[in-house]
Structure formats: C-alpha cells, structure tokens
Design a protein around this motif. Structure first.
Motif, mmCIF file in Angstrom:
data_model
loop_
_atom_site.group_PDB
_atom_site.id
_atom_site.type_symbol
_atom_site.label_atom_id
_atom_site.label_comp_id
_atom_site.label_asym_id
_atom_site.label_seq_id
_atom_site.Cartn_x
_atom_site.Cartn_y
_atom_site.Cartn_z
ATOM 1 N N ALA A 20 0.836 -1.190 0.000
ATOM 2 C CA ALA A 20 0.000 0.000 0.000
ATOM 3 C C ALA A 20 0.875 1.247 0.000
ATOM 4 N N THR A 21 0.323 2.341 -0.466
ATOM 5 C CA THR A 21 1.017 3.608 -0.299
ATOM 6 C C THR A 21 0.120 4.503 0.548
ATOM 7 N N THR A 22 0.721 5.486 1.143
ATOM 8 C CA THR A 22 -0.047 6.347 2.020
ATOM 9 C C THR A 22 -0.795 7.397 1.195
ATOM 10 N N ALA A 23 -2.076 7.502 1.479
ATOM 11 C CA ALA A 23 -2.844 8.517 0.769
ATOM 12 C C ALA A 23 -2.375 9.897 1.226
ATOM 13 N N SER A 24 -2.254 10.814 0.288
ATOM 14 C CA SER A 24 -1.834 12.143 0.696
ATOM 15 C C SER A 24 -3.058 12.967 1.047
ATOM 16 N N ALA A 25 -3.311 13.050 2.299
ATOM 17 C CA ALA A 25 -4.470 13.804 2.764
ATOM 18 C C ALA A 25 -4.086 15.271 2.930
ATOM 19 N N THR A 26 -5.066 16.127 2.958
ATOM 20 C CA THR A 26 -4.763 17.526 3.265
ATOM 21 C C THR A 26 -4.845 17.694 4.767
ATOM 22 N N LEU A 27 -3.755 18.152 5.324
ATOM 23 C CA LEU A 27 -3.661 18.183 6.773
ATOM 24 C C LEU A 27 -3.418 19.581 7.285
ATOM 25 N N SER A 28 -3.479 20.541 6.382
ATOM 26 C CA SER A 28 -3.032 21.880 6.775
ATOM 27 C C SER A 28 -3.805 22.435 7.975
ATOM 28 N N ARG A 30 2.353 17.863 11.511
ATOM 29 C CA ARG A 30 0.992 17.939 12.036
ATOM 30 C C ARG A 30 0.489 16.582 12.473
ATOM 31 N N ARG A 31 -0.505 16.611 13.342
ATOM 32 C CA ARG A 31 -1.144 15.359 13.759
ATOM 33 C C ARG A 31 -1.689 14.650 12.527
ATOM 34 N N GLY A 32 -1.545 13.356 12.476
ATOM 35 C CA GLY A 32 -2.068 12.592 11.348
ATOM 36 C C GLY A 32 -1.119 12.523 10.173
ATOM 37 N N GLU A 33 0.024 13.170 10.304
ATOM 38 C CA GLU A 33 0.937 13.234 9.164
ATOM 39 C C GLU A 33 2.098 12.249 9.325
ATOM 40 N N ALA A 55 -0.716 7.166 12.486
ATOM 41 C CA ALA A 55 -1.040 8.470 11.901
ATOM 42 C C ALA A 55 -2.545 8.645 11.782
ATOM 43 N N ALA A 56 -3.225 7.579 11.348
ATOM 44 C CA ALA A 56 -4.668 7.672 11.176
ATOM 45 C C ALA A 56 -5.356 7.941 12.511
ATOM 46 N N ALA A 57 -4.729 7.488 13.586
ATOM 47 C CA ALA A 57 -5.297 7.716 14.911
ATOM 48 C C ALA A 57 -4.921 9.099 15.448
ATOM 49 N N THR A 74 5.597 8.098 3.260
ATOM 50 C CA THR A 74 5.349 9.460 3.728
ATOM 51 C C THR A 74 4.549 10.276 2.722
ATOM 52 N N GLN A 75 4.065 11.405 3.211
ATOM 53 C CA GLN A 75 3.311 12.300 2.332
ATOM 54 C C GLN A 75 4.167 13.464 1.891
ATOM 55 N N ARG A 76 5.281 13.638 2.572
ATOM 56 C CA ARG A 76 6.107 14.803 2.337
ATOM 57 C C ARG A 76 7.514 14.441 2.793
ATOM 58 N N ILE A 77 8.517 14.915 2.053
ATOM 59 C CA ILE A 77 9.895 14.592 2.438
ATOM 60 C C ILE A 77 10.731 15.860 2.511
ATOM 61 N N LEU A 78 11.381 16.060 3.648
ATOM 62 C CA LEU A 78 12.364 17.137 3.767
ATOM 63 C C LEU A 78 13.714 16.562 3.387
ATOM 64 N N VAL A 79 14.444 17.317 2.568
ATOM 65 C CA VAL A 79 15.744 16.813 2.137
ATOM 66 C C VAL A 79 16.843 17.677 2.725
ATOM 67 N N MET A 80 17.845 17.018 3.290
ATOM 68 C CA MET A 80 18.980 17.752 3.860
ATOM 69 C C MET A 80 20.211 17.548 2.988
ATOM 70 N N ARG A 81 20.980 18.617 2.887
ATOM 71 C CA ARG A 81 22.259 18.530 2.180
ATOM 72 C C ARG A 81 23.222 19.489 2.848
ATOM 73 N N SER A 82 24.486 19.100 2.944
ATOM 74 C CA SER A 82 25.523 19.950 3.530
ATOM 75 C C SER A 82 25.075 20.557 4.849
ATOM 76 N N ARG A 83 24.459 19.746 5.674
ATOM 77 C CA ARG A 83 24.123 20.150 7.039
ATOM 78 C C ARG A 83 23.095 21.264 7.134
ATOM 79 N N ARG A 84 22.292 21.415 6.092
ATOM 80 C CA ARG A 84 21.120 22.275 6.222
ATOM 81 C C ARG A 84 19.994 21.763 5.353
ATOM 82 N N LEU A 85 18.846 22.412 5.487
ATOM 83 C CA LEU A 85 17.684 22.007 4.722
ATOM 84 C C LEU A 85 17.893 22.376 3.254
ATOM 85 N N ALA A 86 17.770 21.394 2.349
ATOM 86 C CA ALA A 86 17.965 21.697 0.929
ATOM 87 C C ALA A 86 16.628 21.939 0.243
#
Ligand SMILES: Nc1ncnc2c1ncn2[C@@H]1O[C@H](COP(=O)(O)OP(=O)(O)OP(=O)(O)O)[C@@H](O)[C@H]1O
Ligand SMILES: [Mg+2]
Lengths: 497, 327
Positions: free
Chosen positions: A246-254, A279-282, A444-446, A464-476
């Motif tokens: 399965a893959t995770t559905a990308s819900a709107t969680l804003s 956020r909760r649920g994410e 997450a669903a709970a 995941t629904q979203r991925i933060l990428v790091m490079r050279s010791r900071r957020l890329a």
C-alpha cells in the motif's frame, strides 16, 4: 557447471538447532564458482545461520559443507579463504578506519607495518564509495552507514575467493547501495564468488545469477534469477501470494493541529538553521545522504545530543526539558537507527525489553505488575508477528529482523503522540516491512504524528506524504505530492540539478 | 497484513531466563553449606556457638556495606571508595562522640559526610563521564587520608561507653545487625523481584544507550546509587567503630576487594546488568567461612591476603569468561 569442476560450495543435509528452536533442517544447495548467489527468506528463515555455518563460526549439528568438492570442518572454514560481512556491525570502534579495513593483514615492509601504504590504499577504497574520510579517523566517529561501508571494504580487501555479504545494504542509502552493486559485479568479473543476502529484492534481481530460497529453516529451491520479478521471489519466500504494497494517501492536513514545530535549530558543525512543522495525522520523511546532518538532526530533536540554539514546540507547548526522559514524558518516542547500539537489552527477556520505556505505567507504588508486563509483550508478539518462543525469550536469540520488531514494539509501547522513527525497517523482510508501515499508518490515522528518517528512499516515498531533504548540514528543500520521486529527492540531496 | 503470523512460532522451546536474578543462589548456598559442613566435621572448635556467632556478627556488619555496593555494580559502575568511607564515617562518629557530641547528631553528621562523598563520586561520573574505577580509587586514597588524620588525632583513645554498646545491642538475644541483615535481605528480595527501580538499574547496566533512549533518567539514578553505596558503607563503619571500641588506621583496609569478590560470587558482574543482594550476602558468608577455616587450620594470617587476592582473580576471570560467552 561441468562434471569435472565441483561447485565452490556445496551444503548437504545441514541442520542446526538452538535449544528447541530449529534454525535449519536438512538444507542442501550448491553455489557455482564465479557467480553471485542470493539467499532469500523471511526473517528467521535461517539465512544468517546458514552463512555463519559456511563461514565456520557456527558448528552445524548435522550435514556436510564442501568447498570445491572437499569436505571441510568448521575450524578449517574459519581459517579458510572466506570473508564475511555480518548483518550486525562487527567493527573495532576504537581503531582507525585504515586499521579496520586491514585488520589482521596489514601491509608490511621490512617486518614493520607500512602505514603509508595502508593509508593510501584505504583512501583509495573509500573513494570507491565517494567517501572523503581520512583513513586515520577513529571508526567510532563515523556514521553507522559509513561504518558498514568500512566493513564491506574489509571483506573486499581480503581478496577471499568466497565473499559472504549478510544484508550489507541495510544501513546504506541508494547511491551507496548502487556503488556496492557495481563493486560486486567487478568482483564477480575477477573470478570471486559472492553469497548475498538482502531483503531489498530489486537488488537481488539486479545482481544475482542464482537464488536459493529458505523457508522456516528448510531449503525450498534454487533457481536462476534471470526473468524473475519481485513477486516471484516473494511468493517463494512466504509460500503464497502477497497483496500489493500500500502507499499512504496524501491527505490535506493543513488544518490539523501542529504536533511538532522546530525553528532555527542549530548545532555548530552538525547542522544549521533546521526547521520543520509536523501535524497530527501526518507522516513526514527526512532524507539526507551520509554527512548531510540528518542523523545529527534526529539525535538533537530527541535531546540525545542537545542542540545549541533554536526553538522546539511539542504538542503546542514549548519544550523546556530537552532530554529523552523529558520529551518522552511529553509524549514523544524515538527509535534508534541501530538496534545493536541502542533500543534493546540483549540479555533481558522480550517482556522486559518492551516494558523498559513504560515501567512507570506498568507499576504501582514503584512495584512492577509482572502479569501486565507479560500480557503486554504477548500482545505485541502477536501484533508484530515476532518469531519468538514467548515473552521470556531473549533478543539475542532472535534473527535480526525479529530483533527490529522488538525494538519497534518498545518504541511504541508508551503510546506516543509524536513518533520519530530512524531506519525503522532495517533488515526486516518484505512482509514485516509492510506490517510496520501499516503500523505507522495506523498511528497516523489515529491522529498521531510520525517523523521518519530513512536511508531507504523507496520506503520514504511509499510511506510518507512529504519529504524534507537535507544537504551539507542544512535544509535543501522539500518535496510532496506528485513531485515526490526518487529523482527529485536525489537531485536535492546530491545537489546536482 | 497477515503473512508471517500464519507460521507457527516454535512454542515448545524452553524460555531462557533473564540473568541477574537468583540464577546462582542455589548452587552458592550449596557450596557454602558444604564448606560449613566440612569445617564442622573436621574442626571441633568451629561449630561452637561463640565462633559461629562471631562469624555471623562480622558478616552482618560487612553486609550493610555491600548493599549499595552491589547496586552500583548492577549499573556497570564500581565504588572502590567503600572501605575508606567506611573508615571515615566510623572514625568521625567516634571522634565527635569523644568531643562530647550526642550519638544521633554525631552519626547523622558522619552519614551526611558519607552521602556527600557518594554524591561527588556519582556527580563526577555522570557529569564528566569519568571511569568510576579510576575515580573511586582516587576518592579511596583521599578519604583514607582524612580518616587517618582523624584516627591519629584520637591516638587510640577508646570511644564512650554508650557508643561501644551500640554494636552489641541485642533484640531477643540476637544482634541488631543480624536482624538488620535479615530484614534487608527480605526487602532486597522484593526490590529485585518487583521494583521498577531495580529494573531500570539493570537496563542501565546492560545498555546505557538503550536506557537513555527509553527515557530512563540515567544520571539521577547513577548519582543515587553512589550515594546509597557510600551511606551503607558509612552505616557499616559506624557499627564497626563501635565494635572495635577505638580508632584504628587499619579499619576497612581492603574491604573493597572483599566486596567485589563477594558481589561477583553472589551474581553481580563487572560488566553490569545483574547483581543480587542475597547472593552478595552469601558471598560474604562464604568468604568469612573460608577465612575462619584458615584460622581453624592454623594457617598463617598473612595468607589471608593471599587467599582474598586469589579468589578475586578467580571470580573476575570467571566473570569475564562468562561475559565473553554471552556477547
Ligand atoms: N544464538 C541463538 N540462540 C537461539 N536461537 C537462535 C540463535 N541464533 C538464531 N536463532 C534462531 O534461529 C532462527 C534463524 O535465525 P537467522 O538469524 O538465521 O535468521 P535470518 O534468516 O538471518 O533472519 P533475518 O532476516 O531476520 O536476519 C531464528 O528463529 C532465530 O530465532
Ligand atoms: Mg539474518
């Protein structure tokens, strides 16, 4: 294989029991010279045990092991022309990288160790993986992934004709795993034989010539890898069909409430100005190659190595006690990336292991309710299908994947609201991996929030629904939704756009 | 997802026991009994009420000191300053009494000093990550120096009568310390079997990183254990000072080595994660019987040192081999 040249390795009727646990029963198969031969099976199927018997570390109860047709004893094999990379790191953390690579066979000149040559050769080998590490660095200072690479290089450098790799890529990221594939092909071309175990099936399909399948300690079959697909392998491993992952559905969680908010987190030399909102649920992923600072960042937000400056808000309130104990009390939990290092107590029962983070809840007036402890362990053993004799079993008796399940059970035992998972499915089989992903999705669903650090990019993309990428010791940067592909994440992580 | 659970787990397998709790109590009790029986059968003046009483009395006092010591070992630390703290606390109590203090204020202050030394040990180990073996060797020397200054200042003066009576206090004809020992062993039994704190200590001893990740307040518990170790050593020191009736620079010399040996015989390990106060008590008893037996057989007293050293090496070697096997 022609009739004259016997296979380089042949097992017949090999059995091994640990107490009442049958790890292997009557396993027989052969490995041809100069091939890459994969061994597949679920967690606890007996792969590592088989490899250790071949490497002469474990004495089989019954059966024979022949090398190039010659019957060998365990002691002979231990001395023999075989090198093995273990599933669990087996390095010397207080020695240098170069010493770790050349342990036992340091290059010599005139009776003395030729340090210059050793360092030069080590640097050359590290360069294969694009690691610009000084070979004089103390190994313990490297990340677990880097240590894993050093261990691989040690086996490669030994130039043994039979090379055994037990889940060598479980701590590596894609790039490094790719490099290893190239290296293995090169070794094969120069006449080495490679025995390979991995739960990453695409790797197996990419490099193996033959595949041997074990199930419940029994030999199922050996087949040619050409023309097989992942589902073929899975079916043979588990003995039946498996539902598609399965893959995770990308819900709107804003509009869901913030579970974790981090601003301007900095630790000089490790990472700078990190920020995130979870956020909760994410289910949020963090990805970074070796040296990107992702690992330090993960440790910092759990207060293992406290950051120097920045702000953290947990469940809407600022964090004042930035220590593991303080954060756990406030509803956070954190899974260590390396179960051998932390997360388990090898000498204590599974029940004690799972109770460790929740002793308080399980006790009254400081006295532990042992029945509740046991019941809880039994429930987790069922929930995660952990292969153990019972709650009194010890983690050291479990296969790697099952140890991971115990570590995860312990992590989730406190029913945390914010869950930070580091390499959550390291070394677990396809089925169990899907189960763990389901567990994370259920959390997450709970309404809980999940933050996943993983070097396994396909896993992050699926989970995941979203991925933060790091490079050279900071957020890329950050990717989400349809823009979330292997290419886009790697482009950010490696910085070649 | 139901795929792995279709497989039967090997149910018939006998569960392995977690170590650290009662694993070697029975064999240890048997060995101790055997030594006892041997001495009783071969030496007629061994099994006399007087001799047995004096052995039990000595063990019961040393036992007080091994209480905290054992739990420090459970956490993979060691407190070699126990012998010196034992001496300082006892001598200080006596000195204060000689200078006219009342018993309770004197003992209270001496114990507070012991607690402070324990706190310093623990704090330095926690804050600066100093190896406790080396650190407490330092504290051992330093505190021994202080105790000697006090003892020399007293110059062999006997302690006040009431203080000398303390160790000889009987309740229903049984020495107070023996009763204390029995009560503490029973409490330890419950503590080790049921308490959350003892489990935390075992977790810390076995894998401090796991314990940290699981939210256990490692530093706090470590400091408390070192304080407990110094305070129980101090308590034993007070009874001992009362028993020997005057200041003595040899008080508690080498006690730490007897403690390590007894604790390891009793189930503790230099590699942490286990330990059992009941076992430690039996270990002390066993050592006391061996030493008493040597006297019964007229072995030169100088050999006592030799035997303690020998047993220390044997137990530590055994502990190390067992630890390697479990790794
Ligand atoms: N030292 C041991 N004591 C007791 N049982 C053991 C020991 N080592 C392995 N086993 C048992 O033998 C079986 C096979 O273990 P093995 O490590 O070979 O599995 P594996 O196929 O390598 O699994 P994984 O994919 O999880 O690494 C398991 O049921 C395990 O619990
Ligand atoms: Mg394995």
């Amino acid at each position: 294989m022609s009739a004259e040249t016997p296979p380089i390795l042949a097992l017949s009727g090999v059995s091994k029991t640990y107490g009442a646990v049958r790890a292997l029963s009557g396993v027989s198969f052969a490995v041809g010279r100069g091939e890459v031969h994969a061994i597949l099976g679920e967690n606890g199927a007996g792969k590592s045990t088989t490899l250790k018997i071949i490497n002469g570390e474990v004495d089989p109860d019954q059966g024979e092991v022949r090398l190039s047709g010659r019957l060998t004893s365990t002691a002979e094999r231990a001395q023999g022309d075989i090198a093995m990379v273990h599933q669990e790191l087996a390095v010397f953390p207080n020695m240098t990288v170069a010493e770790n690579i050349f342990v036992g066979r340091m290059p010599r000149r005139g009776g003395r160790i030729d340090f210059a040559r050793m360092r030069a050769r080590a640097a050359e080998l590290l360069e294969l993986f694009g690691l610009q590490i000084d070979p004089g660095t103390i190994l313990g200072q490297l990340t677990p992934g880097q240590q894993q690479i050093v261990e691989i290089l040690r086996a490669v450098e030994s130039d043994a004709s039979l090379l055994i790799l037990d889940e060598p890529t479980s701590g590596l990221n894609n790039l490094e795993a790719e490099t290893l594939m190239v290296l293995i092909r090169r070794l094969r071309a120069s006449g080495h034989t490679i025995l390979y175990v991995s739960h990453r099936l695409h790797e197996v399909l990419a490099i193996a010539d033959h595949v041997t399948v074990l199930r419940d300690g029994q030999f199922i079959e050996t087949l040619a890898a050409a023309g097989l697909c992942e589902d073929d392998l899975i079916r043979r491993m588990v003995g039946r069909n498996l539902e598609p992952a399965a893959t995770t559905a990308s819900a709107t969680l804003s509009d869901a409430p913030l579970a974790l908010k981090i601003e301007g987190l900095t630790m000089p030399g490790a990472f700078t100005d990190m920020a995130l909102e979870l956020r909760r649920g994410e289910i949020l992923g963090v990805f970074g190659l070796e040296g990107s600072g992702a690992e330090d960042f993960s440790q910092a937000i759990f207060g293992i190595v406290p950051p120097v400056s920045g702000r953290m808000e947990l469940l809407g309130k600022p964090v004042t006690d930035l220590s593991p104990a303080g954060l756990m009390r406030r509803g956070m939990a954190w899974l260590h990336p390396n179960r051998k290092e932390a997360g388990l107590y090898m000498e204590r029962s599974i029940a004690d292991n799972i109770a460790a983070p929740v002793l308080k809840q399980l006790s009254r007036f400081g006295m532990v309710n042992r029945r509740a402890t046991k019941a809880r362990a039994q429930e987790d053993i069922r929930r995660f299908a952990i292969r153990v004799p019972g709650p009194e079993g010890l983690p050291k008796q479990l296969s790697g994947g099952n140890q991971q399940k115990v570590a995860l059970s312990a992590c989730l035992a406190s029913q945390p609201e914010v869950i930070v998972l580091n390499e959550p499915t390291r070394g677990v089989d396809v089925g169990a991996k899907a189960e763990m992903h389901d567990a994370a999705r259920r959390e997450a669903a709970a309404g809980r929030a999940v933050l996943v650090f993983s070097s396994d990019l396909p896993e992050l993309l699926r989970l995941t629904q979203r991925i933060l990428v790091m490079r050279s010791r900071r957020l890329a940067g950050e990717v989400q939704g349809t823009a979330m592909t292997e290419e886009s994440v790697m482009a950010l992580a490696a910085g070649n756009r | 997802m139901t795929m792995t659970d279709t497989r039967p787990a090997p149910q018939d397998s006998k569960p392995a026991r977690s170590p650290g709790f009662g694993a070697n109590i029975l064999p240890l009790a048997v060995i101790t009994l055997a030594i006892f029986a041997f001495l009783a059968l071969t030496r007629e003046n061994f099994a006399t009420a007087q001799n047995l009483n004096s052995i039990l009395f000595g063990v019961s006092i040393d036992f007080l000191a091994i209480v905290g010591f054992t739990y420090v070992m459970v956490m993979r630390e060691i407190d070699l300053s126990v012998g010196s703290v034992f001496a300082l606390t006892g001598t200080l109590t006596g000195a204060l009494l000689v200078s006219g203090w009342g018993f309770w204020p004197a003992a209270g202050l001496a114990l507070a000093v012991a607690a402070f030394i324990g706190f310093v040990n623990g704090f330095l180990v926690v804050r600066f990550n100093i190896n406790s073996l080396m650190l407490t060797i330092g504290t051992m020397l330093l505190v021994r120096g202080l105790a000697n200054v006090l003892a020399n200042g007293l110059g062999g003066q006997t302690y006040p009568r009431e203080f000398r009576q303390l160790a000889r206090t009987n309740i229903f004809d049984i020495r107070l310390t023996v009763i204390l020992m029995v009560v503490l062993v029973l409490l330890a039994w419950a503590f080790q079997r049921r308490s959350a704190l003892f489990r935390r200590m075992c977790f810390i001893g076995e894998n401090v990183k796991s314990a940290t990740v699981h939210g256990i307040r490692v530093g706090r518990i470590r400091i408390l254990a070192f304080m407990a170790s110094a305070m129980t050593a101090g308590l034993a020191g007070i009874f001992t000072a009362s028993r020997i009736t005057s200041a003595d620079v040899r008080m508690g010399l080498g006690l730490e080595f007897v403690m390590v040996t007894a604790a390891i015989i009793g189930g503790a390990s230099l590699y942490g994660g286990k330990g059992d106060l009941r076992g430690s008590a039996l270990g002390l008893l066993l050592l006391a019987l061996v030493l008493n037996g040597m006297i019964m057989y007229d072995v030169e007293p100088v050999f006592q040192q030799f035997v303690i050293g020998f047993l220390l090496i044997v137990t530590v070697a055994f502990d190390t081999v067992m630890n390697r096997r479990r790794g």
